[in-house]
Design a protein around this motif. Structure first.
Motif, mmCIF file in Angstrom:
data_model
loop_
_atom_site.group_PDB
_atom_site.id
_atom_site.type_symbol
_atom_site.label_atom_id
_atom_site.label_comp_id
_atom_site.label_asym_id
_atom_site.label_seq_id
_atom_site.Cartn_x
_atom_site.Cartn_y
_atom_site.Cartn_z
ATOM 1 N N VAL A 19 34.679 18.917 -42.861
ATOM 2 C CA VAL A 19 34.243 18.112 -44.011
ATOM 3 C C VAL A 19 32.850 17.543 -43.757
ATOM 4 O O VAL A 19 31.993 17.535 -44.647
ATOM 5 N N LYS A 20 32.612 17.083 -42.533
ATOM 6 C CA LYS A 20 31.296 16.540 -42.188
ATOM 7 C C LYS A 20 30.210 17.599 -42.367
ATOM 8 O O LYS A 20 29.130 17.314 -42.887
ATOM 9 N N ILE A 21 30.501 18.838 -41.930
ATOM 10 C CA ILE A 21 29.524 19.918 -42.070
ATOM 11 C C ILE A 21 29.257 20.211 -43.546
ATOM 12 O O ILE A 21 28.103 20.367 -43.962
ATOM 13 N N ALA A 22 30.322 20.277 -44.344
ATOM 14 C CA ALA A 22 30.165 20.560 -45.774
ATOM 15 C C ALA A 22 29.311 19.493 -46.455
ATOM 16 O O ALA A 22 28.412 19.812 -47.246
ATOM 17 N N LEU A 23 29.572 18.236 -46.142
ATOM 18 C CA LEU A 23 28.794 17.140 -46.737
ATOM 19 C C LEU A 23 27.336 17.205 -46.286
ATOM 20 O O LEU A 23 26.417 16.973 -47.077
ATOM 21 N N ALA A 24 27.124 17.551 -45.009
ATOM 22 C CA ALA A 24 25.761 17.672 -44.487
ATOM 23 C C ALA A 24 25.022 18.840 -45.136
ATOM 24 O O ALA A 24 23.838 18.745 -45.451
ATOM 25 N N GLY A 27 23.851 17.748 -48.326
ATOM 26 C CA GLY A 27 22.959 16.590 -48.291
ATOM 27 C C GLY A 27 23.546 15.365 -48.960
ATOM 28 O O GLY A 27 22.818 14.577 -49.584
ATOM 29 N N ILE A 28 24.854 15.180 -48.815
ATOM 30 C CA ILE A 28 25.557 14.087 -49.503
ATOM 31 C C ILE A 28 25.772 12.914 -48.556
ATOM 32 O O ILE A 28 26.245 13.081 -47.427
ATOM 33 N N GLN A 29 25.438 11.734 -49.018
ATOM 34 C CA GLN A 29 25.662 10.510 -48.248
ATOM 35 C C GLN A 29 27.102 10.048 -48.426
ATOM 36 O O GLN A 29 27.661 10.132 -49.526
ATOM 37 N N TYR A 30 27.697 9.551 -47.351
ATOM 38 C CA TYR A 30 29.071 9.063 -47.430
ATOM 39 C C TYR A 30 29.315 8.011 -46.363
ATOM 40 O O TYR A 30 28.538 7.865 -45.420
ATOM 41 N N GLU A 31 30.404 7.309 -46.516
ATOM 42 C CA GLU A 31 30.815 6.304 -45.534
ATOM 43 C C GLU A 31 31.929 6.898 -44.680
ATOM 44 O O GLU A 31 32.897 7.435 -45.213
ATOM 45 N N ALA A 32 31.775 6.829 -43.377
ATOM 46 C CA ALA A 32 32.781 7.383 -42.468
ATOM 47 C C ALA A 32 33.665 6.269 -41.920
ATOM 48 O O ALA A 32 33.163 5.259 -41.430
ATOM 49 N N GLU A 33 34.964 6.463 -42.032
ATOM 50 C CA GLU A 33 35.937 5.509 -41.491
ATOM 51 C C GLU A 33 36.729 6.205 -40.394
ATOM 52 O O GLU A 33 37.436 7.173 -40.661
ATOM 53 N N GLU A 34 36.600 5.721 -39.167
ATOM 54 C CA GLU A 34 37.302 6.322 -38.028
ATOM 55 C C GLU A 34 38.734 5.802 -37.986
ATOM 56 O O GLU A 34 38.969 4.587 -37.977
ATOM 57 N N GLU A 35 39.681 6.735 -37.958
ATOM 58 C CA GLU A 35 41.095 6.367 -37.940
ATOM 59 C C GLU A 35 41.648 6.339 -36.524
ATOM 60 O O GLU A 35 41.154 7.029 -35.629
ATOM 61 N N ASN A 36 42.688 5.542 -36.337
ATOM 62 C CA ASN A 36 43.463 5.529 -35.098
ATOM 63 C C ASN A 36 44.832 6.086 -35.459
ATOM 64 O O ASN A 36 45.630 5.415 -36.120
ATOM 65 N N LEU A 37 45.113 7.325 -35.036
ATOM 66 C CA LEU A 37 46.349 7.976 -35.469
ATOM 67 C C LEU A 37 47.595 7.355 -34.840
ATOM 68 O O LEU A 37 48.712 7.606 -35.302
ATOM 69 N N ALA A 38 47.395 6.544 -33.798
ATOM 70 C CA ALA A 38 48.532 5.825 -33.211
ATOM 71 C C ALA A 38 48.846 4.562 -34.001
ATOM 72 O O ALA A 38 49.931 3.989 -33.869
ATOM 73 N N ASP A 39 47.896 4.158 -34.819
ATOM 74 C CA ASP A 39 48.072 2.959 -35.649
ATOM 75 C C ASP A 39 47.314 3.201 -36.956
ATOM 76 O O ASP A 39 46.228 2.681 -37.168
ATOM 77 N N GLU A 193 21.219 22.037 -38.364
ATOM 78 C CA GLU A 193 21.363 20.583 -38.202
ATOM 79 C C GLU A 193 22.719 20.091 -38.700
ATOM 80 O O GLU A 193 23.341 19.206 -38.098
ATOM 81 N N SER A 194 23.200 20.696 -39.798
ATOM 82 C CA SER A 194 24.473 20.265 -40.376
ATOM 83 C C SER A 194 25.623 20.451 -39.400
ATOM 84 O O SER A 194 26.573 19.653 -39.382
ATOM 85 N N VAL A 195 25.544 21.485 -38.576
ATOM 86 C CA VAL A 195 26.585 21.757 -37.577
ATOM 87 C C VAL A 195 26.366 20.906 -36.331
ATOM 88 O O VAL A 195 27.283 20.241 -35.841
ATOM 89 N N ALA A 196 25.130 20.922 -35.827
ATOM 90 C CA ALA A 196 24.826 20.225 -34.575
ATOM 91 C C ALA A 196 25.160 18.738 -34.642
ATOM 92 O O ALA A 196 25.667 18.159 -33.674
ATOM 93 N N LYS A 197 24.908 18.126 -35.790
ATOM 94 C CA LYS A 197 25.158 16.682 -35.870
ATOM 95 C C LYS A 197 26.610 16.349 -36.223
ATOM 96 O O LYS A 197 27.007 15.192 -36.164
ATOM 97 N N SER A 198 27.403 17.381 -36.552
ATOM 98 C CA SER A 198 28.801 17.155 -36.938
ATOM 99 C C SER A 198 29.785 17.445 -35.809
ATOM 100 O O SER A 198 30.936 17.029 -35.874
ATOM 101 N N LEU A 199 29.338 18.198 -34.790
ATOM 102 C CA LEU A 199 30.215 18.572 -33.679
ATOM 103 C C LEU A 199 29.939 17.694 -32.462
ATOM 104 O O LEU A 199 28.772 17.467 -32.116
ATOM 105 N N PRO A 200 30.982 17.214 -31.802
ATOM 106 C CA PRO A 200 30.793 16.384 -30.607
ATOM 107 C C PRO A 200 30.448 17.228 -29.389
ATOM 108 O O PRO A 200 30.649 18.449 -29.376
ATOM 109 N N ASP A 201 29.954 16.583 -28.358
ATOM 110 C CA ASP A 201 29.669 17.237 -27.080
ATOM 111 C C ASP A 201 30.982 17.766 -26.488
ATOM 112 O O ASP A 201 31.962 17.024 -26.393
ATOM 113 N N PRO A 202 31.019 19.043 -26.075
ATOM 114 C CA PRO A 202 32.248 19.599 -25.483
ATOM 115 C C PRO A 202 32.767 18.807 -24.280
ATOM 116 O O PRO A 202 33.979 18.743 -24.048
ATOM 117 N N ASN A 203 31.868 18.205 -23.510
ATOM 118 C CA ASN A 203 32.295 17.393 -22.367
ATOM 119 C C ASN A 203 33.021 16.138 -22.821
ATOM 120 O O ASN A 203 33.974 15.689 -22.166
#
Length: 218
Positions: A19-24, A27-39, A193-203
């Motif tokens: 979804v992040k890649i598609a939005l990037a 070129g769409i601006q959005y608000e990201a809310e990080e979820e805690n799947l344990a809560d 850029e849309s991919v690079a900024k949407s994917l986390p570091d593998p480490n």
């Protein structure tokens, strides 16, 4: 059409990365809310009462659930820029077929690969590699799955490449040795850029996997 956009996600989730890649790409601006799947938040439970899972895109208060469904929604609503699905009905049906294959085989097996051990892991690894080789055959010598431009199938698959390092360490194999064209394709995708900024570091993903393995006693 933009209005208020909120994405409920989790940073290591390959599904949320789509979804992040598609939005990037759009070129769409959005608000990201990080979820805690344990809560899980009340907002997540309200917006996705059936599956209670991320990602969920909330557009002007209305929820859209399931990653590929969200990507199609984004592509249709913001159709004027960077089309992701082919316009031709047959090619569009093929793109959906391969995206579904990626979900049912690559993602499903990837989830198991780092969780199991011994003979079970060897069996899962074998099937994972075979499935990846099948999708590599579909890629062939093309730049991207759709040809010359990044599209729906690329977007469906590329997020899980951020987990390849974890899979390799946990299951003792090399994706590049087994599927060199997939690794070459992934490197091309990461130049966007849309991919690079949407994917986390593998480490960072691997550190997360180690935490999960410790938490669940794997």
């Amino acid at each position: 059409m933009e209005g208020k956009l909120v994405l409920l996600g989790l940073w290591p989730s390959s599904y949320a990365m789509r979804v992040k890649i598609a939005l990037a790409e759009k070129g769409i601006q959005y608000e990201a809310e990080e979820e805690n799947l344990a809560d899980k938040s009340l907002l997540l439970l309200e917006m996705n009462p059936v599956h209670k899972m991320i990602p969920v895109l909330i557009h002007n208060g209305k929820p859209i659930c399931e990653s590929l469904n969200i990507v199609e929604y984004i592509d249709q609503v913001w159709a004027h820029k960077s089309p992701l699905l082919p316009s031709d009905p047959y090619q569009r049906s093929r793109a959906r077929f391969w995206a579904d294959y990626i979900d049912k085989k690559i993602y499903s097996l990837g989830k198991r690969l780092w969780k199991v051990k011994g003979e079970e892991q060897e069996a899962v690894k074998k099937e994972f590699i075979e499935s990846l080789q099948i999708i590599e055959g579909e890629l062939g010598d093309k730049l991207y799955f759709g040809g010359e431009s990044f599209g729906f199938v690329d977007l469906a698959l590329v997020p899980i490449t951020s987990w390849f390092y974890s899979f390799e360490i946990c299951a003792n194999f090399s994706v590049e040795s087994e599927c060199p064209k997939i690794v070459g394709w992934a490197k091309r995708c990461m130049e966007k850029e849309s991919v690079a900024k949407s994917l986390p570091d593998p480490n960072k993903v691997y550190a997360y996997v180690l935490l999960l393995k410790e938490k669940y006693g794997i």
